[in-house]
Write an enzyme that holds these catalytic residues in place. Sequence first.
Site, PDB file in Angstrom:
ATOM      1  N   GLY A 259      39.318  32.629  28.830  1.00 25.40           N
ATOM      2  CA  GLY A 259      38.430  32.198  27.759  1.00 25.40           C
ATOM      3  C   GLY A 259      39.163  32.334  26.439  1.00 25.40           C
ATOM      4  O   GLY A 259      40.306  32.803  26.384  1.00 25.40           O
ATOM      5  N   SER A 260      38.497  31.978  25.371  1.00 24.14           N
ATOM      6  CA  SER A 260      39.160  31.958  24.066  1.00 24.14           C
ATOM      7  C   SER A 260      39.641  33.338  23.639  1.00 24.14           C
ATOM      8  O   SER A 260      40.717  33.475  23.036  1.00 24.14           O
ATOM      9  CB  SER A 260      38.211  31.389  23.003  1.00 24.14           C
ATOM     10  OG  SER A 260      36.979  32.128  22.992  1.00 24.14           O
TER      11      SER A 260
ATOM     12  N   GLU B  89      40.808  35.622  25.385  1.00 27.60           N
ATOM     13  CA  GLU B  89      41.945  36.082  26.202  1.00 27.60           C
ATOM     14  C   GLU B  89      43.239  35.334  25.888  1.00 27.60           C
ATOM     15  O   GLU B  89      44.314  35.757  26.315  1.00 27.60           O
ATOM     16  CB  GLU B  89      41.651  35.910  27.699  1.00 27.60           C
ATOM     17  CG  GLU B  89      40.589  36.839  28.229  1.00 27.60           C
ATOM     18  CD  GLU B  89      39.214  36.403  27.771  1.00 27.60           C
ATOM     19  OE1 GLU B  89      38.565  37.191  27.068  1.00 27.60           O
ATOM     20  OE2 GLU B  89      38.811  35.271  28.080  1.00 27.60           O
TER      21      GLU B  89
ATOM     22  N   GLU C 254      34.284  33.629  37.518  1.00 25.74           N
ATOM     23  CA  GLU C 254      34.681  35.027  37.417  1.00 25.74           C
ATOM     24  C   GLU C 254      34.382  35.835  38.676  1.00 25.74           C
ATOM     25  O   GLU C 254      35.101  36.776  39.012  1.00 25.74           O
ATOM     26  CB  GLU C 254      34.024  35.669  36.197  1.00 25.74           C
ATOM     27  CG  GLU C 254      34.596  35.208  34.871  1.00 25.74           C
ATOM     28  CD  GLU C 254      33.923  33.960  34.317  1.00 25.74           C
ATOM     29  OE1 GLU C 254      33.161  33.301  35.066  1.00 25.74           O
ATOM     30  OE2 GLU C 254      34.138  33.632  33.131  1.00 25.74           O
TER      31      GLU C 254
ATOM     32  N   HIS D  14      36.361  37.238  30.653  1.00 26.70           N
ATOM     33  CA  HIS D  14      36.058  36.718  29.329  1.00 26.70           C
ATOM     34  C   HIS D  14      34.794  37.348  28.764  1.00 26.70           C
ATOM     35  O   HIS D  14      33.678  36.985  29.162  1.00 26.70           O
ATOM     36  CB  HIS D  14      35.904  35.191  29.403  1.00 26.70           C
ATOM     37  CG  HIS D  14      35.534  34.560  28.095  1.00 26.70           C
ATOM     38  ND1 HIS D  14      36.153  34.880  26.914  1.00 26.70           N
ATOM     39  CD2 HIS D  14      34.596  33.624  27.779  1.00 26.70           C
ATOM     40  CE1 HIS D  14      35.636  34.162  25.940  1.00 26.70           C
ATOM     41  NE2 HIS D  14      34.674  33.405  26.438  1.00 26.70           N
TER      42      HIS D  14
ATOM     43  N   HIS E 105      19.313  51.217  55.752  1.00 25.04           N
ATOM     44  CA  HIS E 105      18.895  49.949  55.155  1.00 25.04           C
ATOM     45  C   HIS E 105      17.383  49.832  55.038  1.00 25.04           C
ATOM     46  O   HIS E 105      16.880  49.085  54.212  1.00 25.04           O
ATOM     47  CB  HIS E 105      19.453  48.774  55.984  1.00 25.04           C
ATOM     48  CG  HIS E 105      19.316  47.443  55.319  1.00 25.04           C
ATOM     49  ND1 HIS E 105      19.491  46.260  55.991  1.00 25.04           N
ATOM     50  CD2 HIS E 105      19.016  47.097  54.042  1.00 25.04           C
ATOM     51  CE1 HIS E 105      19.301  45.248  55.159  1.00 25.04           C
ATOM     52  NE2 HIS E 105      19.020  45.730  53.972  1.00 25.04           N
TER      53      HIS E 105
ATOM     54  N   GLY F 175      26.658  44.487  50.548  1.00 19.75           N
ATOM     55  CA  GLY F 175      25.598  43.582  50.965  1.00 19.75           C
ATOM     56  C   GLY F 175      25.401  42.421  50.017  1.00 19.75           C
ATOM     57  O   GLY F 175      24.599  41.524  50.287  1.00 19.75           O
TER      58      GLY F 175
END
Length: 543
Positions: free
Chosen positions: A42-43, A45, A64, A87, A294, A417
């Site tokens: 992104g800008s 980075e 991402e 980003h 679970h 999960g």
Amino acid sequence: MSSSSSAPAAPTVDAAAPSTVRTAVLALLRQMGMTTIFGNPGSTELPMFRDFPEDFRYVLGLQEAVVVGMADGYAQATRRPAIVNLHSAAGVGNAMGNIFTAFLNRTPLVITAGQQARSILPFDPFLFSAQATELAKPYVKWSIEPARAQDVPQALARACYVAMQPPCGPVLVSIPADDWEQPAAPVPVRQVGTGLRPDPALLAQIGDALDASARPAIVVGAGVDRDGAWDEVRALAERHQARVWVAPMSARGGFAEDHPLFAGFLPAIRERIVERLAGHDLVLVLGAPAFSYHVEGEGPHLPEGARLCQLIDDAHTAAWTPVGLAAQCSIGLGVRDLLARPAPATPRTPPAPRTPLPRAEPPAPGERMSVAFALQTLNEVRDAGCIVVEEAPGSRPVMQERLHFTRSHTFFTMASGGLGWGMPATVGVALGSPGQRVIGLIGDGSSMYSIQALWSAAQLKLPITFVILNNRRYAALQDFAPVFGYAPGETPQGTALPDLDFVALARGQGLDALRVSDAGELAGVLRQSLQGDAPVLVEIEVD
């Protein structure tokens, strides 16, 4: 990860190099062997990657979540920390599902997140992160936005060490875009040990209990394979003639499934665990929680008369374990210490081996093949050294019966999960396992969370076979519905997945792809797909 140090060697620092944040960070990463960077830029980075050095590799993911999944697989395959560039708030938000999975997978990830320039942060600028250090919590071990640009290299060094300290996990460093050109001193890499031996007195109690047991059971979790303790656990089981179970929801293998002492897989249900462990007077849990559930349950956590002992690298897990002894340590070091004790004077009688399942039969003419037949066929045609990365939750119980793993470091799945990890993790594992064929065993529903990973596989030309089990539904949800009171045959809303064309999706991203609906053709298609150096997708239509 193994209990080795977090840096490859004592470093040398190039005093002549330009002393900026960028050059100091790149020198640090180079000395730590972290020259593969996963990202979706992104800008904020862009300043990080000016004059990108030729000895570094940037692995692009198209979303991402894909980026973090690839880095997770790569770190697990290489047993080293991986670096991920995201980003600002938007990118970290998109990646949160797989950051959560990396946290539960105990994967060492160093996440850098772009931030807007410091000079405009007081004005809530476009694409900034208002609470950058809080956004990824509680699923990062440590997060920081350094107070000064000059502190960025030291913060990244600390992040690398924290990521590798047991239990391993992701960390996050938020870096303002205007920091990269600021002056900063290079940071020397240090040797930081990560191995932790168990308390000798507590280990002696566990060893005495194991020696005195008449019918011991061992339950292995992902920590066994993460710590490279596969062979030691086999030796311990053979010494004590202990039946070996895999812990509920284990993200890795820990014991050869063709070994006479292998007993099977424990379900994530309290009552069923007690049933399967009945008859054992000692349960030794290695590298896993005791136990992951679970659904709600009631009654005891262990069979009557049984005692629990546990080796775990996570103090938090040791603290909530409801009964028994728990030693915090490296699994490998703990098991080696148990093996260093004298063997019991009286050898035990081996337990009876498991009764093998009958073969799954091919379908009748005009019917779709079963998942059992499809996975049985895959088991027969693949080499035992092939690595399988799995995210097919609705088919996992069948996989545990039909697709057998007999070697260390050949099976990976997600501990969380959460869906969307498996397809990009397959790419990361393949990237970190040069020369090995990798199979991505993915459910149709799971694959659609991060289908963009196919593009990365094609661009990287990795030897991957993606096997998509297409049953046109979220099978895990439909199969689980009766637990919550659904009538037999009643279909929950939002669980049907008609009309997905995985062959078209794969070809549109640069992969060869085949669809199999005829059971008689399956073995040949799978054999063909496991050859060559390029990625391929096989869509299997199952009942």
